[in-house]
Design a protein around this motif. Sequence first.
Motif, PDB file in Angstrom:
ATOM      1  N   ASP A 103      30.703  56.494  15.190  1.00  0.00           N
ATOM      2  CA  ASP A 103      30.681  56.243  16.623  1.00  0.00           C
ATOM      3  C   ASP A 103      31.652  57.207  17.267  1.00  0.00           C
ATOM      4  O   ASP A 103      32.873  57.109  17.050  1.00  0.00           O
ATOM      5  N   ALA A 104      31.120  58.148  18.010  1.00  0.00           N
ATOM      6  CA  ALA A 104      31.936  59.167  18.677  1.00  0.00           C
ATOM      7  C   ALA A 104      32.833  59.873  17.664  1.00  0.00           C
ATOM      8  O   ALA A 104      32.321  60.541  16.776  1.00  0.00           O
ATOM      9  N   ASN A 105      34.146  59.690  17.751  1.00  0.00           N
ATOM     10  CA  ASN A 105      35.093  60.406  16.884  1.00  0.00           C
ATOM     11  C   ASN A 105      35.602  59.562  15.724  1.00  0.00           C
ATOM     12  O   ASN A 105      36.608  59.902  15.106  1.00  0.00           O
ATOM     13  N   LEU A 106      34.945  58.468  15.425  1.00  0.00           N
ATOM     14  CA  LEU A 106      35.348  57.586  14.345  1.00  0.00           C
ATOM     15  C   LEU A 106      34.212  57.464  13.342  1.00  0.00           C
ATOM     16  O   LEU A 106      33.065  57.225  13.725  1.00  0.00           O
ATOM     17  N   ALA A 107      34.548  57.627  12.063  1.00  0.00           N
ATOM     18  CA  ALA A 107      33.564  57.410  11.001  1.00  0.00           C
ATOM     19  C   ALA A 107      34.157  56.449   9.988  1.00  0.00           C
ATOM     20  O   ALA A 107      35.350  56.499   9.675  1.00  0.00           O
ATOM     21  N   PHE A 129      36.745  54.693   3.487  1.00  0.00           N
ATOM     22  CA  PHE A 129      37.370  55.764   4.269  1.00  0.00           C
ATOM     23  C   PHE A 129      37.235  55.496   5.755  1.00  0.00           C
ATOM     24  O   PHE A 129      36.190  55.012   6.204  1.00  0.00           O
ATOM     25  N   GLN A 130      38.271  55.869   6.496  1.00  0.00           N
ATOM     26  CA  GLN A 130      38.195  55.967   7.945  1.00  0.00           C
ATOM     27  C   GLN A 130      38.516  57.422   8.271  1.00  0.00           C
ATOM     28  O   GLN A 130      39.505  57.961   7.766  1.00  0.00           O
ATOM     29  N   LEU A 131      37.672  58.050   9.076  1.00  0.00           N
ATOM     30  CA  LEU A 131      37.882  59.442   9.458  1.00  0.00           C
ATOM     31  C   LEU A 131      37.916  59.561  10.973  1.00  0.00           C
ATOM     32  O   LEU A 131      37.263  58.785  11.689  1.00  0.00           O
ATOM     33  N   PHE A 132      38.663  60.550  11.440  1.00  0.00           N
ATOM     34  CA  PHE A 132      38.781  60.856  12.859  1.00  0.00           C
ATOM     35  C   PHE A 132      38.321  62.292  13.070  1.00  0.00           C
ATOM     36  O   PHE A 132      38.668  63.182  12.286  1.00  0.00           O
ATOM     37  N   LYS A 133      37.540  62.517  14.115  1.00  0.00           N
ATOM     38  CA  LYS A 133      37.107  63.877  14.449  1.00  0.00           C
ATOM     39  C   LYS A 133      37.953  64.403  15.597  1.00  0.00           C
ATOM     40  O   LYS A 133      37.861  63.928  16.731  1.00  0.00           O
ATOM     41  N   GLY A 134      38.799  65.368  15.288  1.00  0.00           N
ATOM     42  CA  GLY A 134      39.636  66.011  16.291  1.00  0.00           C
ATOM     43  C   GLY A 134      39.266  67.477  16.433  1.00  0.00           C
ATOM     44  O   GLY A 134      38.166  67.895  16.057  1.00  0.00           O
ATOM     45  N   TRP A 138      36.395  66.665  11.157  1.00  0.00           N
ATOM     46  CA  TRP A 138      36.614  65.361  10.557  1.00  0.00           C
ATOM     47  C   TRP A 138      37.738  65.407   9.552  1.00  0.00           C
ATOM     48  O   TRP A 138      37.768  66.288   8.684  1.00  0.00           O
ATOM     49  N   LYS A 139      38.660  64.449   9.642  1.00  0.00           N
ATOM     50  CA  LYS A 139      39.793  64.335   8.722  1.00  0.00           C
ATOM     51  C   LYS A 139      39.945  62.865   8.310  1.00  0.00           C
ATOM     52  O   LYS A 139      39.715  61.955   9.110  1.00  0.00           O
ATOM     53  N   ILE A 140      40.362  62.660   7.074  1.00  0.00           N
ATOM     54  CA  ILE A 140      40.589  61.309   6.565  1.00  0.00           C
ATOM     55  C   ILE A 140      41.916  60.792   7.140  1.00  0.00           C
ATOM     56  O   ILE A 140      42.955  61.438   6.983  1.00  0.00           O
ATOM     57  N   ILE A 141      41.854  59.636   7.801  1.00  0.00           N
ATOM     58  CA  ILE A 141      43.073  59.032   8.333  1.00  0.00           C
ATOM     59  C   ILE A 141      43.475  57.794   7.530  1.00  0.00           C
ATOM     60  O   ILE A 141      44.626  57.385   7.563  1.00  0.00           O
ATOM     61  N   TYR A 142      42.486  57.202   6.823  1.00  0.00           N
ATOM     62  CA  TYR A 142      42.785  55.999   6.042  1.00  0.00           C
ATOM     63  C   TYR A 142      41.853  55.945   4.844  1.00  0.00           C
ATOM     64  O   TYR A 142      40.649  56.183   4.970  1.00  0.00           O
ATOM     65  N   LEU A 143      42.436  55.662   3.694  1.00  0.00           N
ATOM     66  CA  LEU A 143      41.660  55.502   2.472  1.00  0.00           C
ATOM     67  C   LEU A 143      42.240  54.341   1.687  1.00  0.00           C
ATOM     68  O   LEU A 143      43.441  54.303   1.423  1.00  0.00           O
ATOM     69  N   ILE A 144      41.381  53.383   1.362  1.00  0.00           N
ATOM     70  CA  ILE A 144      41.767  52.276   0.487  1.00  0.00           C
ATOM     71  C   ILE A 144      40.693  52.169  -0.585  1.00  0.00           C
ATOM     72  O   ILE A 144      39.519  52.434  -0.320  1.00  0.00           O
TER      73      ILE A 144
END
Length: 156
Positions: A103-107, A129-134, A138-144
């Motif tokens: 959704d937009a800049n969040l994956a 994974f949670q990724l942010f598009k800046g 796309w970059k990984i911001i959270y991984l569990i």
Amino acid sequence: MKQIYLFLLLIVLSFDQAFAQAKSEEDAVTATINLLFDGMRNADTAMLRKAFATKNTLETIVKMKDGKSVVRTENINDFIKSIAIPHTEKYDERIVFTKILIDANLASVWTDYKFYIGDKFSHCGVNSFQLFKGEDGWKIIYLIDTRRKDNCSLSL
């Protein structure tokens, strides 16, 4: 009648364009995640760093000897140092992209995995994974992840 055909053609073309754009974003998201695992396999710290945002969180859910599960947080620099330590066997995490939501800049991405050290099976589990598009993509911001040695799918 021509107006109806033209209208239907425009609708079909709009859906095709929207689908192509969504597929392109999915491909970019999966490329970032694959960059992480290619970096692990090749012990390439530059690839690893490129996959992650500057601000990020790495966590894993582990079962303790007493049977209780806990969440452990890992520092990205410690993780990268552990991959950079010379080792003879490749760290090979084999993944299957199970679910990708954008959704937009969040994956948000869910992957099943099996982890091998060289050809030897180590463990399996799931990555979330949670990724942010800046500006840099796309970059990984959270991984569990979860980790276990049993109930591992044979298809990976």
